[in-house]
Design a protein around this motif. Sequence first.
Motif, PDB file in Angstrom:
ATOM      1  N   VAL A 163      28.982  30.451  -9.706  1.00  0.00           N
ATOM      2  CA  VAL A 163      28.408  29.107  -9.718  1.00  0.00           C
ATOM      3  C   VAL A 163      28.181  28.624 -11.153  1.00  0.00           C
ATOM      4  N   GLU A 164      27.864  29.548 -12.080  1.00  0.00           N
ATOM      5  CA  GLU A 164      27.709  29.151 -13.475  1.00  0.00           C
ATOM      6  C   GLU A 164      29.045  28.720 -14.077  1.00  0.00           C
ATOM      7  N   GLU A 165      30.126  29.390 -13.687  1.00  0.00           N
ATOM      8  CA  GLU A 165      31.444  29.002 -14.194  1.00  0.00           C
ATOM      9  C   GLU A 165      31.857  27.637 -13.665  1.00  0.00           C
ATOM     10  N   ILE A 166      31.466  27.315 -12.448  1.00  0.00           N
ATOM     11  CA  ILE A 166      31.772  25.990 -11.902  1.00  0.00           C
ATOM     12  C   ILE A 166      30.995  24.929 -12.673  1.00  0.00           C
ATOM     13  N   GLY A 167      29.730  25.198 -12.959  1.00  0.00           N
ATOM     14  CA  GLY A 167      28.956  24.276 -13.776  1.00  0.00           C
ATOM     15  C   GLY A 167      29.567  24.093 -15.150  1.00  0.00           C
ATOM     16  N   ALA A 168      30.043  25.183 -15.735  1.00  0.00           N
ATOM     17  CA  ALA A 168      30.664  25.116 -17.061  1.00  0.00           C
ATOM     18  C   ALA A 168      31.963  24.316 -17.020  1.00  0.00           C
ATOM     19  N   ALA A 169      32.705  24.432 -15.923  1.00  0.00           N
ATOM     20  CA  ALA A 169      33.948  23.666 -15.780  1.00  0.00           C
ATOM     21  C   ALA A 169      33.655  22.174 -15.682  1.00  0.00           C
ATOM     22  N   LEU A 170      32.597  21.810 -14.959  1.00  0.00           N
ATOM     23  CA  LEU A 170      32.204  20.397 -14.900  1.00  0.00           C
ATOM     24  C   LEU A 170      31.781  19.900 -16.281  1.00  0.00           C
ATOM     25  N   LEU A 171      31.014  20.725 -17.000  1.00  0.00           N
ATOM     26  CA  LEU A 171      30.572  20.352 -18.338  1.00  0.00           C
ATOM     27  C   LEU A 171      31.762  20.156 -19.274  1.00  0.00           C
ATOM     28  N   ALA A 172      32.730  21.083 -19.215  1.00  0.00           N
ATOM     29  CA  ALA A 172      33.914  20.981 -20.066  1.00  0.00           C
ATOM     30  C   ALA A 172      34.736  19.741 -19.732  1.00  0.00           C
ATOM     31  N   ALA A 173      34.668  19.306 -18.473  1.00  0.00           N
ATOM     32  CA  ALA A 173      35.414  18.116 -18.057  1.00  0.00           C
ATOM     33  C   ALA A 173      34.715  16.830 -18.478  1.00  0.00           C
ATOM     34  N   GLY A 174      33.469  16.954 -18.960  1.00  0.00           N
ATOM     35  CA  GLY A 174      32.753  15.786 -19.445  1.00  0.00           C
ATOM     36  C   GLY A 174      31.562  15.374 -18.621  1.00  0.00           C
ATOM     37  N   ALA A 175      31.221  16.133 -17.571  1.00  0.00           N
ATOM     38  CA  ALA A 175      30.104  15.758 -16.702  1.00  0.00           C
ATOM     39  C   ALA A 175      28.763  16.063 -17.357  1.00  0.00           C
ATOM     40  N   ASP A 176      27.773  15.269 -17.022  1.00  0.00           N
ATOM     41  CA  ASP A 176      26.394  15.515 -17.433  1.00  0.00           C
ATOM     42  C   ASP A 176      25.603  16.219 -16.333  1.00  0.00           C
ATOM     43  N   ASP A 177      25.918  15.882 -15.079  1.00  0.00           N
ATOM     44  CA  ASP A 177      25.242  16.452 -13.915  1.00  0.00           C
ATOM     45  C   ASP A 177      26.296  16.815 -12.877  1.00  0.00           C
ATOM     46  N   GLY A 178      26.011  17.870 -12.078  1.00  0.00           N
ATOM     47  CA  GLY A 178      26.990  18.250 -11.074  1.00  0.00           C
ATOM     48  C   GLY A 178      26.414  19.139  -9.991  1.00  0.00           C
ATOM     49  N   ILE A 179      27.018  19.063  -8.803  1.00  0.00           N
ATOM     50  CA  ILE A 179      26.608  19.883  -7.667  1.00  0.00           C
ATOM     51  C   ILE A 179      27.832  20.458  -6.974  1.00  0.00           C
ATOM     52  N   ILE A 180      27.628  21.571  -6.266  1.00  0.00           N
ATOM     53  CA  ILE A 180      28.649  22.173  -5.409  1.00  0.00           C
ATOM     54  C   ILE A 180      28.454  21.646  -3.993  1.00  0.00           C
ATOM     55  N   ARG A 227      22.635  20.139 -14.943  1.00  0.00           N
ATOM     56  CA  ARG A 227      21.582  19.128 -15.016  1.00  0.00           C
ATOM     57  C   ARG A 227      21.410  18.706 -16.469  1.00  0.00           C
ATOM     58  N   ASP A 228      21.646  17.424 -16.749  1.00  0.00           N
ATOM     59  CA  ASP A 228      21.510  16.890 -18.110  1.00  0.00           C
ATOM     60  C   ASP A 228      22.269  17.751 -19.116  1.00  0.00           C
ATOM     61  N   ARG A 229      23.495  18.122 -18.738  1.00  0.00           N
ATOM     62  CA  ARG A 229      24.420  18.897 -19.578  1.00  0.00           C
ATOM     63  C   ARG A 229      23.950  20.326 -19.830  1.00  0.00           C
ATOM     64  N   ALA A 230      22.992  20.803 -19.051  1.00  0.00           N
ATOM     65  CA  ALA A 230      22.541  22.196 -19.136  1.00  0.00           C
ATOM     66  C   ALA A 230      22.919  22.911 -17.843  1.00  0.00           C
ATOM     67  N   LEU A 231      23.478  24.128 -17.968  1.00  0.00           N
ATOM     68  CA  LEU A 231      23.853  24.891 -16.787  1.00  0.00           C
ATOM     69  C   LEU A 231      22.609  25.357 -16.045  1.00  0.00           C
ATOM     70  N   ILE A 266      31.328  18.282  -7.592  1.00  0.00           N
ATOM     71  CA  ILE A 266      31.458  16.909  -8.074  1.00  0.00           C
ATOM     72  C   ILE A 266      30.418  16.680  -9.151  1.00  0.00           C
ATOM     73  N   GLY A 267      30.798  15.928 -10.176  1.00  0.00           N
ATOM     74  CA  GLY A 267      29.889  15.652 -11.276  1.00  0.00           C
ATOM     75  C   GLY A 267      30.063  14.245 -11.794  1.00  0.00           C
ATOM     76  N   PHE A 268      29.135  13.837 -12.654  1.00  0.00           N
ATOM     77  CA  PHE A 268      29.156  12.486 -13.205  1.00  0.00           C
ATOM     78  C   PHE A 268      28.889  12.503 -14.701  1.00  0.00           C
TER      79      PHE A 268
END
Length: 330
Positions: free
Chosen positions: A255-272, A171-175, A239-241
Amino acid sequence: MQLTLTRLEGRRNDLLLRLERSEIETALLSVANRDRLMRLPGMLRHREGTPAEVQGISDAKVPMTELLRQVGVVGADGRSARRAIAISNRNLGTNIGVVAWQRGETPRVFRVLDDPSDTPAYSCLTLWRSGGLSIEDLRFDFTHERVFDAFDGRDLSDDIDWATFGQRVLRDRALVGIDEIAGQFYDARHVLAFDHRREAGEAIRRGLYEGYPKSFASNVLRAWREQGVPRSRYFHNAIGFSSDALLVVQREGTVEEIGAALLAAGADDGIILDNGGSVACWAWWVNDYAGGLLSPTVDYRPPGTSAIAIMLKGPLNVAVPGGSVSYSTF
């Protein structure tokens, strides 16, 4: 579009997909046997399902190609009819707590029969009638079939085409930590590692669902913090945006690692959106534009209850003179 597949046999089977917002036309949500699924309790964890319930959910599932045929992505001949990327969304229709809104369906709110529907806000992948995609926090009125902004209370029922729930991990680039979302994973194996086929694992399972749904979240956190049940590194579909792209991550992790992977890919927000053996990504160009799976899990189980198709701009088939090898001109 950028697609990266990483496969190390027995160790990694990752997919990372980036779609520029400028190349996305729209998105479609497909649900198999919608009316039938709403009369079933989903794949039960907190109680034993009857033989009829177990068979009913099994019979309601269909392969990915059938889910895509229902929304016109695949034609009657089984081949790609539109330029699209599709991802699995099988928690919808199988897991309690996973709901959806579809403006063009009756009823417009989708949930399985045993769903307590007691969540004040649902983080949802949302398609706006204007065509944009985003992740929104929504409140569902199951009685009146309306959907609202969870923060300011605005009625969005006439503005949203469809929305489907997923666990917010970014959420807003925060895990987002497990403390906040532990109770949102009805299948607790997605959060904690235990084998319910063994006596010790079955004892853990019973403890997790004791007093469900009221005490479920606290039971999960207590099992992890106080009883020493380890966290699971499950296979997830997320999926993230970012401001300019849609990103899909399919890989193993907490689930934290998935959030971190979305963040590393450039996402600001993401859900499983999905987990385990149902996770898959389908693309229109595979198998000479017949369409097919890019990177399913090793234990992939084809029948599912829902899929999301991202429709892309451009022609279905770009024919090049040399087939697989295009000519270069200078």
